[in-house]
Write an enzyme that holds these catalytic residues in place. Structure first.
Site, PDB file in Angstrom:
ATOM      1  N   ILE A 137     -98.633  78.783  31.916  1.00 27.60           N
ATOM      2  CA  ILE A 137     -97.247  78.419  32.146  1.00 27.60           C
ATOM      3  C   ILE A 137     -96.526  79.686  32.597  1.00 27.60           C
ATOM      4  CG2 ILE A 137     -97.137  76.410  30.612  1.00 27.60           C
ATOM      5  CD1 ILE A 137     -96.050  78.110  28.414  1.00 27.60           C
ATOM      6  N   ASP A 138     -95.469  79.510  33.363  1.00 19.87           N
ATOM      7  CA  ASP A 138     -94.787  80.652  33.966  1.00 19.87           C
ATOM      8  C   ASP A 138     -94.203  81.591  32.915  1.00 19.87           C
ATOM      9  OD1 ASP A 138     -95.316  79.596  36.479  1.00 19.87           O
ATOM     10  OD2 ASP A 138     -93.435  78.471  36.528  1.00 19.87           O
ATOM     11  N   MET A 139     -93.990  82.834  33.321  1.00 26.31           N
ATOM     12  CA  MET A 139     -93.459  83.845  32.416  1.00 26.31           C
ATOM     13  C   MET A 139     -92.178  83.374  31.724  1.00 26.31           C
ATOM     14  SD  MET A 139     -92.284  87.785  33.248  1.00 26.31           S
ATOM     15  CE  MET A 139     -90.847  87.334  34.242  1.00 26.31           C
ATOM     16  N   ARG A 237     -90.903  73.030  38.771  1.00 23.96           N
ATOM     17  CA  ARG A 237     -89.798  73.762  39.393  1.00 23.96           C
ATOM     18  C   ARG A 237     -89.621  73.354  40.856  1.00 23.96           C
ATOM     19  NH1 ARG A 237     -91.371  79.840  38.017  1.00 23.96           N
ATOM     20  NH2 ARG A 237     -89.321  80.284  38.930  1.00 23.96           N
TER      21      ARG A 237
END
Length: 303
Positions: A137-139, A237
């Protein structure tokens, strides 16, 4: 070596083998696959092939993922919330702002550094930089992530992701008023031809499907639940921006004028999968972080 295989379907006929294997191996880049091919680790019906080989329906591709070198990522005593652990898998609640694995510009302070301090044995399939990492998962996205502690568990979890049997749902706050209570975004994703640092909906991209459900409307903002059918880079996103409702706080895909939150308002709230060994169905849920909940309280007051 870990030996894997895949039978070419009718839909996959004609694809370059490096492109197909990068698609089949969710966490392997095309360059990694090409390295395997150059090392003669990839065969079609027992024969060594080159990267430009065009796949034929019904043939069986076998490939070996080489054993990793001795791990050179340093374990770090970083607090990390472990939701579940046994001899095969870990489930962690990643905080917003933490990178999953070391990369250029992020050599320490990552989830991998933190997990290695807590757990010395992780699967080696993804190499020395990404031990145990099955999906990411993204930062600036918080929430649940599963980690494999051995190669057998890793292969099982990757297979479940490929077969779309893993449950992954996210909570998100988006700009705009989504009028439909439910919806599905089915749009292929690939590198943005205008900006290689971004992903975009592009012709010929990888299949990507996101389901969403409106939880609450706040006029200029909407609180939604998103369920992943596929798991592409930046999928939620990009998909939400594509339909005109970008995530609040998203520095890459959202508007500059947004809610006060450090990173996108996106939280991986639910995770479910079949245990690689016992075959028991495991399901976990964690609340959104405090800053996310504070946004909801403020939006409620304003609406």
């Amino acid at each position: 070596m870990t030996l894997l295989n895949h039978t070419v379907s009718q839909e996959e006929k004609g694809l370059r083998i490096d492109k197909l294997l990068a698609k089949v191996n969710e966490d392997a880049s095309r360059s990694q696959v090409q390295a395997w091919i150059k090392a003669d680790l990839v065969k079609v019906d027992g024969e060594i092939v080159k990267s430009n080989y065009k796949c034929q329906e019904g043939t069986t591709i076998t490939w070996e993922i080489p054993e990793v070198e001795e791990l050179d990522v340093i374990p770090e005593n970083i607090p990390i919330e472990i939701i579940y652990e046994d001899s095969d898998v870990l489930v962690v609640n990643k905080p917003r702002g933490m990178v999953v694995h070391p990369s250029a510009g992020h050599h320490s302070g990552t989830l991998v550094n933190a997990v290695l301090y807590q757990c010395k044995d992780l699967s080696g399939i993804n190499g020395v930089i990404r031990p145990g990492i099955v999906h990411r998962i993204d930062m600036d996205t918080s929430g649940l992530l599963m980690v494999a502690k051995n190669d057998k568990a890793h292969v099982s979890l990757v297979d479940q992701l490929r077969e779309k049997t893993v449950k992954r749902s996210y909570l998100a706050i988006v700009h705009g008023d989504i009028t439909h209570d439910y919806g599905t975004i089915d749009a292929p994703l690939g590198r943005d031809p205008k900006d290689r640092q971004k992903m975009a909906v592009v012709d010929g991209g990888r299949n990507a499907v996101t389901h969403f459900e409106v939880i609450k409307r706040f006029g200029q903002y909407t609180y939604v639940k998103c369920v992943l059918e596929t798991g592409r880079t930046h999928q939620i996103r990009v998909h939400l921006k594509y339909i005109g409702f970008p995530l609040a706080g998203d520095p890459k895909y959202g508007p500059r004028k947004t809610l006060e939150i450090d990173g996108q308002a996106l939280h991986a709230a639910e995770l479910g999968f079949e245990h690689p060994n016992t075959k028991e169905w495991l399901e976990f849920e964690v609340e959104a972080p405090e800053d996310f909940k504070k946004l909801l309280i403020n939006l409620e007051k304003m609406s």
